[in-house]
Scaffold this motif. Structure first.
Motif, PDB file in Angstrom:
ATOM      1  N   PRO A 226       0.802  -1.229   0.000  1.00 56.71           N
ATOM      2  CA  PRO A 226       0.000   0.000   0.000  1.00 56.71           C
ATOM      3  C   PRO A 226       0.833   1.276   0.000  1.00 56.71           C
ATOM      4  O   PRO A 226       0.436   2.286  -0.569  1.00 56.71           O
ATOM      5  CB  PRO A 226      -0.825  -0.123   1.297  1.00 56.71           C
ATOM      6  CG  PRO A 226      -0.865  -1.580   1.598  1.00 56.71           C
ATOM      7  CD  PRO A 226       0.434  -2.138   1.092  1.00 56.71           C
ATOM      8  N   GLU A 227       2.007   1.228   0.624  1.00 55.73           N
ATOM      9  CA  GLU A 227       2.807   2.439   0.764  1.00 55.73           C
ATOM     10  C   GLU A 227       3.855   2.614  -0.335  1.00 55.73           C
ATOM     11  O   GLU A 227       4.531   3.633  -0.395  1.00 55.73           O
ATOM     12  CB  GLU A 227       3.530   2.427   2.120  1.00 55.73           C
ATOM     13  CG  GLU A 227       4.584   1.341   2.271  1.00 55.73           C
ATOM     14  CD  GLU A 227       4.025  -0.064   2.451  1.00 55.73           C
ATOM     15  OE1 GLU A 227       4.748  -1.030   2.173  1.00 55.73           O
ATOM     16  OE2 GLU A 227       2.850  -0.184   2.862  1.00 55.73           O
ATOM     17  N   SER A 228       3.990   1.619  -1.213  1.00 50.46           N
ATOM     18  CA  SER A 228       5.089   1.651  -2.191  1.00 50.46           C
ATOM     19  C   SER A 228       5.009   2.832  -3.142  1.00 50.46           C
ATOM     20  O   SER A 228       6.014   3.509  -3.398  1.00 50.46           O
ATOM     21  CB  SER A 228       5.122   0.343  -2.994  1.00 50.46           C
ATOM     22  OG  SER A 228       5.513  -0.733  -2.188  1.00 50.46           O
ATOM     23  N   ALA A 229       3.818   3.095  -3.704  1.00 48.96           N
ATOM     24  CA  ALA A 229       3.697   4.166  -4.699  1.00 48.96           C
ATOM     25  C   ALA A 229       4.074   5.511  -4.104  1.00 48.96           C
ATOM     26  O   ALA A 229       4.818   6.294  -4.718  1.00 48.96           O
ATOM     27  CB  ALA A 229       2.283   4.199  -5.262  1.00 48.96           C
ATOM     28  N   GLN A 230       3.589   5.804  -2.894  1.00 53.54           N
ATOM     29  CA  GLN A 230       3.899   7.089  -2.266  1.00 53.54           C
ATOM     30  C   GLN A 230       5.370   7.170  -1.904  1.00 53.54           C
ATOM     31  O   GLN A 230       6.005   8.235  -2.036  1.00 53.54           O
ATOM     32  CB  GLN A 230       3.040   7.287  -1.011  1.00 53.54           C
ATOM     33  CG  GLN A 230       3.279   8.610  -0.294  1.00 53.54           C
ATOM     34  CD  GLN A 230       3.085   9.805  -1.198  1.00 53.54           C
ATOM     35  OE1 GLN A 230       2.073   9.913  -1.873  1.00 53.54           O
ATOM     36  NE2 GLN A 230       4.061  10.713  -1.234  1.00 53.54           N
ATOM     37  N   ALA A 231       5.951   6.046  -1.454  1.00 50.71           N
ATOM     38  CA  ALA A 231       7.366   6.052  -1.095  1.00 50.71           C
ATOM     39  C   ALA A 231       8.240   6.300  -2.319  1.00 50.71           C
ATOM     40  O   ALA A 231       9.211   7.057  -2.265  1.00 50.71           O
ATOM     41  CB  ALA A 231       7.749   4.722  -0.433  1.00 50.71           C
ATOM     42  N   VAL A 232       7.895   5.670  -3.447  1.00 46.26           N
ATOM     43  CA  VAL A 232       8.651   5.894  -4.676  1.00 46.26           C
ATOM     44  C   VAL A 232       8.507   7.344  -5.122  1.00 46.26           C
ATOM     45  O   VAL A 232       9.497   7.997  -5.525  1.00 46.26           O
ATOM     46  CB  VAL A 232       8.183   4.935  -5.780  1.00 46.26           C
ATOM     47  CG1 VAL A 232       8.775   5.326  -7.137  1.00 46.26           C
ATOM     48  CG2 VAL A 232       8.587   3.498  -5.443  1.00 46.26           C
ATOM     49  N   ALA A 233       7.279   7.879  -5.059  1.00 48.32           N
ATOM     50  CA  ALA A 233       7.053   9.277  -5.446  1.00 48.32           C
ATOM     51  C   ALA A 233       7.861  10.225  -4.559  1.00 48.32           C
ATOM     52  O   ALA A 233       8.455  11.197  -5.048  1.00 48.32           O
ATOM     53  CB  ALA A 233       5.564   9.609  -5.369  1.00 48.32           C
TER      54      ALA A 233
ATOM     55  N   ALA B 189       3.188  -3.268 -15.909  1.00 41.91           N
ATOM     56  CA  ALA B 189       1.954  -2.983 -15.172  1.00 41.91           C
ATOM     57  C   ALA B 189       2.271  -2.422 -13.787  1.00 41.91           C
ATOM     58  O   ALA B 189       1.643  -1.456 -13.336  1.00 41.91           O
ATOM     59  CB  ALA B 189       1.108  -4.252 -15.055  1.00 41.91           C
ATOM     60  N   VAL B 190       3.245  -3.013 -13.115  1.00 40.80           N
ATOM     61  CA  VAL B 190       3.643  -2.516 -11.796  1.00 40.80           C
ATOM     62  C   VAL B 190       4.277  -1.135 -11.921  1.00 40.80           C
ATOM     63  O   VAL B 190       4.005  -0.228 -11.124  1.00 40.80           O
ATOM     64  CB  VAL B 190       4.616  -3.510 -11.127  1.00 40.80           C
ATOM     65  CG1 VAL B 190       5.187  -2.929  -9.836  1.00 40.80           C
ATOM     66  CG2 VAL B 190       3.922  -4.829 -10.841  1.00 40.80           C
ATOM     67  N   ALA B 191       5.132  -0.955 -12.931  1.00 41.55           N
ATOM     68  CA  ALA B 191       5.809   0.328 -13.129  1.00 41.55           C
ATOM     69  C   ALA B 191       4.820   1.459 -13.382  1.00 41.55           C
ATOM     70  O   ALA B 191       5.022   2.588 -12.928  1.00 41.55           O
ATOM     71  CB  ALA B 191       6.798   0.221 -14.290  1.00 41.55           C
ATOM     72  N   LYS B 192       3.743   1.164 -14.102  1.00 42.21           N
ATOM     73  CA  LYS B 192       2.726   2.192 -14.355  1.00 42.21           C
ATOM     74  C   LYS B 192       2.043   2.600 -13.049  1.00 42.21           C
ATOM     75  O   LYS B 192       1.765   3.787 -12.827  1.00 42.21           O
ATOM     76  CB  LYS B 192       1.696   1.673 -15.352  1.00 42.21           C
ATOM     77  CG  LYS B 192       2.192   1.635 -16.799  1.00 42.21           C
ATOM     78  CD  LYS B 192       1.110   1.125 -17.748  1.00 42.21           C
ATOM     79  CE  LYS B 192       1.585   1.171 -19.203  1.00 42.21           C
ATOM     80  NZ  LYS B 192       0.561   0.642 -20.136  1.00 42.21           N
ATOM     81  N   GLN B 193       1.769   1.633 -12.185  1.00 40.61           N
ATOM     82  CA  GLN B 193       1.157   1.972 -10.897  1.00 40.61           C
ATOM     83  C   GLN B 193       2.081   2.836 -10.049  1.00 40.61           C
ATOM     84  O   GLN B 193       1.634   3.689  -9.287  1.00 40.61           O
ATOM     85  CB  GLN B 193       0.806   0.693 -10.131  1.00 40.61           C
ATOM     86  CG  GLN B 193      -0.253  -0.167 -10.801  1.00 40.61           C
ATOM     87  CD  GLN B 193      -0.508  -1.438 -10.016  1.00 40.61           C
ATOM     88  OE1 GLN B 193      -0.971  -1.402  -8.873  1.00 40.61           O
ATOM     89  NE2 GLN B 193      -0.200  -2.579 -10.609  1.00 40.61           N
ATOM     90  N   LEU B 194       3.391   2.601 -10.196  1.00 38.21           N
ATOM     91  CA  LEU B 194       4.376   3.365  -9.439  1.00 38.21           C
ATOM     92  C   LEU B 194       4.756   4.676 -10.119  1.00 38.21           C
ATOM     93  O   LEU B 194       5.522   5.462  -9.566  1.00 38.21           O
ATOM     94  CB  LEU B 194       5.651   2.522  -9.250  1.00 38.21           C
ATOM     95  CG  LEU B 194       5.525   1.273  -8.395  1.00 38.21           C
ATOM     96  CD1 LEU B 194       6.758   0.404  -8.540  1.00 38.21           C
ATOM     97  CD2 LEU B 194       5.311   1.645  -6.936  1.00 38.21           C
ATOM     98  N   ARG B 195       4.242   4.856 -11.349  1.00 44.99           N
ATOM     99  CA  ARG B 195       4.585   6.023 -12.172  1.00 44.99           C
ATOM    100  C   ARG B 195       6.085   6.070 -12.471  1.00 44.99           C
ATOM    101  O   ARG B 195       6.688   7.133 -12.563  1.00 44.99           O
ATOM    102  CB  ARG B 195       4.139   7.316 -11.498  1.00 44.99           C
ATOM    103  CG  ARG B 195       2.624   7.410 -11.343  1.00 44.99           C
ATOM    104  CD  ARG B 195       2.174   8.729 -10.786  1.00 44.99           C
ATOM    105  NE  ARG B 195       0.726   8.772 -10.649  1.00 44.99           N
ATOM    106  CZ  ARG B 195       0.047   9.801 -10.139  1.00 44.99           C
ATOM    107  NH1 ARG B 195       0.701  10.859  -9.713  1.00 44.99           N
ATOM    108  NH2 ARG B 195      -1.265   9.761 -10.063  1.00 44.99           N
ATOM    109  N   LEU B 196       6.659   4.888 -12.623  1.00 44.62           N
ATOM    110  CA  LEU B 196       8.053   4.788 -13.057  1.00 44.62           C
ATOM    111  C   LEU B 196       8.150   4.797 -14.580  1.00 44.62           C
ATOM    112  O   LEU B 196       9.182   5.190 -15.135  1.00 44.62           O
ATOM    113  CB  LEU B 196       8.688   3.497 -12.524  1.00 44.62           C
ATOM    114  CG  LEU B 196       9.107   3.475 -11.061  1.00 44.62           C
ATOM    115  CD1 LEU B 196       9.685   2.105 -10.716  1.00 44.62           C
ATOM    116  CD2 LEU B 196      10.128   4.558 -10.760  1.00 44.62           C
TER     117      LEU B 196
END
Length: 909
Positions: A556-563, A585-592
């Motif tokens: 749950p916290e990965s996207a915000q942590a990467v951002a 697919a994962v990279a898009k969720q992370l906006r990588l």
């Protein structure tokens, strides 16, 4: 993969031997012949001979250093070497008090550093559970339970659900065997084994479905296999070899400190030679020249820096531990804060490493979202953000029921915690069904099972026959193309309509393109005579219920942590052994990444014919898919060639080479392998990517505090040099003697610099970019601040000394007043050191109460020394009046005015 030969020393790894084969590329009978073994295994005598030849089936493990080794390691620093030289020089010139001061401070520093590092080592050991591996092995045709360390090439090993594979095996028998190989490959989906296949020699380890690799876990099924490689010859052993042979990469702070101390040493050496030459030319006696050199060394060298640095890092270590980051070596505390690029593993680091149903697509095309991750059945199933319509409830309940009835897994609560057994996909379906409201145990009780068809990878489906409300119901789940071929109708609301197979197949392909692993579910009533066995021929005319889209979801916290890392100026790249579609697919969720142009595959990396070609790929890539362990290492080296300070995070043995090669390796503590944790510099105890972000922040705070301490010590030391130089140029007696300089540097300033190491975060650590990797500790702003403050302190102190002499004070009295003024200057300078840019008046003094008490203590200790018999004689000090003290304080406050003007000027610039 290590290889085998046909000689009597079968199985021995010899890279230059011409009789070598890959065990996955030949039939099992040939493998057994090459190993001089059989399906009945070896005899005990054969096993004993081979054990003596190959050694135990164990990976080498480094013995943790003793407390003595850790203590001696604290002296491995160029700055320490300079201080040792100063102590030796003091002893040679019989300046015993000086020598004693320096020696005491070195021992104190070593004790503090040793205690902190030993504490961190013990915390790391507590994370690693030492378990003696056991295995079942055929010897003389009989099955024995033995320690895995006695296995040798040619042994036949039996595996079953829950076993950890003890060595690399060529399988020759497997019944519904599925093995989790994420430790080696990074793939979160377990692999079905097919022992009868003969594969191409170049098949990568992740696709060798006729092999079982050491360290991987059997999720279900049973198998027999012959040991082809043990210890370092296994796939995990090859990774360990890369780790063992690679030199340790120095942390950013260590590199900066080495550059800093080399410059200090060079400066002290040149200055000593200049002073010695001038003094010798003037006819000064050799003893006096030595005395001058000692005084110069004492004033130029920040004697208190080793202790202050150790304390600052120790405080950072404790703060990081409070935020779930264990630091294995003290010098690595600030490493994360200095990194400019984080190369992170996907499985288990950014994701939960647990297959989860996230999308339900019913037969009529209705799309439902499934909230929640992992095996905890929290979260709802929603449609367009709300509860499903009545038209979707019936087919959804039918789909969930069929998914549970044709299921071999178990999901239960034990001791307050959810635990699961069985295939990862089956567990995911049980979790999804719980969110619908269906519990397997109750459902199976209400709908007794009559017959099953267990899942086999060749069949691509599993089925169950149950008695439901007086009818015989067949429930089936499996690959969409397989299930669709069994169906003639589809569930739409409360009706069963003619199936639209082409439309459903297109939807399945669209979901797969988004990175979902697809599963289809169907059911149908059948006629079945008592005590008959169901066959695949009866699986026709079924009703299609829907598609299930499964992923290994993000934490749950990965996207915000990467951002947040990206906002802090840190480049984040994802390195995974997973399929490019899943990785994207994962990279898009992370906006990588937005599209496949940001993805580089392992095949692309292999095609790079040089370092230059590889560097072109890594310059723009944000995602690396199907990357092999050795390629992860090459990616890290390429990023370093781009000028990055690289942090690598991971949890598997496949991450170990990259963890060691990076400037800072970060292992996951909860699910990480022992190999990864042994290799890493830092360990995240909660496997939470956001803890890496916390480590970045604390690392930056630690480095900022190190710079504050260095500024305090260097600026006051430089002021002493200015004072010393002015006296030397004008021919004036030295304003301070060596023991007084040591008192300033080690005692009064030593109390304050340790208190300064406790400074809290200023608040903007994650809003500014990382410092350039090639930037020295002494950048432009610090050089300016040191020069301004040193000239201010040195000139005012020298003017006071000269004025006191002209007023008829003795040289001892003049030195007494000058020493007190220098202590007051230090008291003021410590508050100037709290920030490079913010005004002293913008810092709340009570945020660091230790600094207030430390400053007061430093002043009181010095005043107390004036009244202490013996100590006052050694320091050559005496009491002064309050009026005299107040006048000197006003002089010292001039430094505050000057530094505030400089901060304002720097801020405008």
């Amino acid at each position: 993969m290590a290889k085998m030969d046909a000689s009597p020393d079968a199985g021995k790894v010899r890279d230059n031997d011409r009789f070598l084969v890959q065990p996955h590329s030949v039939a099992i009978e040939q493998v057994l012949a090459l190993l001089h073994s059989s399906r009945q295994g070896l005899s005990e005598s054969q096993a004993s001979e081979r054990l003596a030849l190959y050694g135990p089936n164990q990976l080498p493990s480094g013995k943790p250093p003793s407390m003595l080794v850790i203590f001696l390691r604290q002296f491995k620093s160029p700055l320490i070497y300079i201080l040792l030289a100063a102590a030796l020089l003091s002893a040679v010139t019989t300046a015993w008090s000086d020598a004693a001061f320096i020696t005491a401070i070195l021992i104190l520093n070593a004790i503090i550093g040793s205690v902190q590092e030993y504490s961190a080592q013990r915390a790391t050991e507590a994370l690693q559970k030492i378990v003696t591996a056991r295995t079942r092995v055929l010897r003389d045709g009989e099955l024995y339970d033995k320690d895995a360390s006695v296995l040798v090439p040619g042994d036949v090993v039996a595996l079953e659900s829950g076993d950890r594979v003890p060595a690399d095996l060529r399988l020759f028998s497997a019944h519904d065997t599925v093995i989790d190989e994420s430790l080696l490959t990074g793939e979160s989906l377990a692999v079905s084994k097919k022992p009868d296949l003969v594969l191409d020699p170049l098949t990568p380890p992740g696709d060798r479905c006729n092999m079982a690799f050491a360290g991987t876990m059997v999720e279900r099924g049973r198998a027999l296999g012959v040991v082809v490689n043990t210890a370092l010859a296994t796939e995990i052993g090859r990774i360990a070899t890369h780790v063992l042979l690679r030199p340790v990469t120095k942390s950013p702070l260590l590199l900066r400190m080495e550059r800093f101390t080399r410059r200090v040493a060079l400066f002290v050496g040149v200055a000593a030679m200049v002073v010695a030459s001038i003094s010798f030319a003037r006819g000064t006696e050799l003893a006096e020249i030595f005395f001058l050199a000692v005084a110069l060394a004492v004033s130029a060298i920040p004697e208190g820096l080793p202790v202050a640095l150790t304390v600052a890092l120790a405080i950072g270590l404790r703060r990081m531990a409070d935020r779930n980051v264990i630091v294995r070596r003290l010098i690595s505390v600030e490493a994360l804060g200095s990194c400019t690029c984080i190369a992170t593993d996907k499985t288990g680091t950014l994701t939960v490493n647990r297959i989860t149903v996230k999308r339900v697509e019913l037969a009529d095309g209705s799309q439902l979202e499934v909230a929640g991750e992992g095996i905890i059945p929290s979260g709802k199933i929603t449609m367009d953000g709300g509860d499903p319509d009545e038209a979707q409830r019936s087919p959804l309940n039918r789909l969930a029921r069929a998914a549970v009835l044709s299921n071999e897994a178990h999901l239960v609560v034990r001791e307050g915690r959810w635990t699961a057994q069985g295939d990862a996909v089956d567990v995911a379906l049980l979790v999804m069904a719980r969110k619908v409201g269906l519990v397997k145990e109750k459902l199976v009780s209400d709908c007794p099972e009559l017959e099953t068809i267990p899942f086999e990878s060749e069949r691509m489906f599993s089925a169950s026959v149950n008695r439901v409300d007086g009818t015989t119901l067949l429930s089936v789940k499996g690959a969409p193309e397989k299930i669709l071929s069994m169906c003639s109708s589809m569930a739409v609301g409360d009706e069963d309509l003619a199936i639209e197979s082409v439309s459903i197949q297109r939807r399945a392909e669209a979901l797969a393109a988004q990175g979902y692993r697809m599963l289809a579910v169907a059911e149908g009533e059948i006629e079945m005579a008592p005590e008959t066995v169901i066959s695949e021929r009866q699986l026709s005319g079924l009703t299609f219920l829907g598609l299930l889209g499964m992923v290994d979801p993000l934490r749950p916290e990965s996207a915000q942590a990467v951002a947040s890392c990206q906002e802090a100026g840190i480049r984040v790249v994802m390195v995974t052994g997973d399929h490019p579609i899943t990785a994207l697919a994962v990279a898009k969720q992370l906006r990588l990444a937005d599209d496949e142009r940001a993805i580089v595959t392992g095949a692309d990396l292999k095609l790079a014919d040089s370092d230059h070609g590889l560097d072109r790929l890594t310059d723009s890539a944000r995602v690396y898919a199907r990357a092999e362990p050795v390629q992860k290492l090459e990616i890290v080296k390429s990023l370093q060639r781009h000028g990055h300070f690289v942090a690598v995070s991971g949890d598997g043995a496949n991450d170990a080479p990259a963890l060691k090669a990076a400037q800072v390796g970060v292992a996951m503590g909860a699910t990480g392998t022992e190999v990864a944790m042994e290799t890493a510099d830092l360990i995240i105890t909660d496997d939470n990517f956001s803890s890496i972000l916390a480590g970045v922040e604390e690392g930056r705070v630690a480095y900022s505090n190190v710079r504050k301490v260095i500024f305090l010590l260097i600026s006051t030391g430089a002021a002493e040099l200015v004072l010393f130089t002015l006296a030397l140029i004008t021919g004036t007696p030295l304003p301070l003697v060596a023991v007084q300089l040591l008192w300033l540097n080690l005692v009064t300033n030593g109390i304050q610099d340790i208190a300064l190491a406790f400074e809290p975060a200023e608040g903007d650590e994650l809003s500014r970019p990382p410092r350039p990797p090639n930037e020295a500790i002494f950048n432009r702003v610090m050089i300016e601040r040191v020069l301004v403050s040193a000239l201010t302190i040195g000139c005012i102190a020298f003017a006071l000394f000269q004025w006191l002499l002209m007023q008829g004070y003795s040289i001892e009295e003049a030195r007494n007043g000058t020493l007190l003024l220098m202590v007051l200057f230090e008291n003021v300078q410590v508050f100037n050191s709290r920030s490079e840019t913010l005004s002293v008046f913008r810092h709340n003094p009570v945020r660091n109460p230790l600094l207030l008490f430390g400053t007061l203590a430093a002043q009181l200790i010095h005043i107390g020394s004036m009244y202490t018999p013996g100590l006052s004689a050694v320091l050559q000090v005496q009491p002064v009046s309050f009026q005299h003290w107040l006048q000197l304080l006003l002089l010292a406050l001039l430094l505050l005015v000057v530094m505030e003007i400089h901060k304002a000027f720097w801020g405008r610039r």
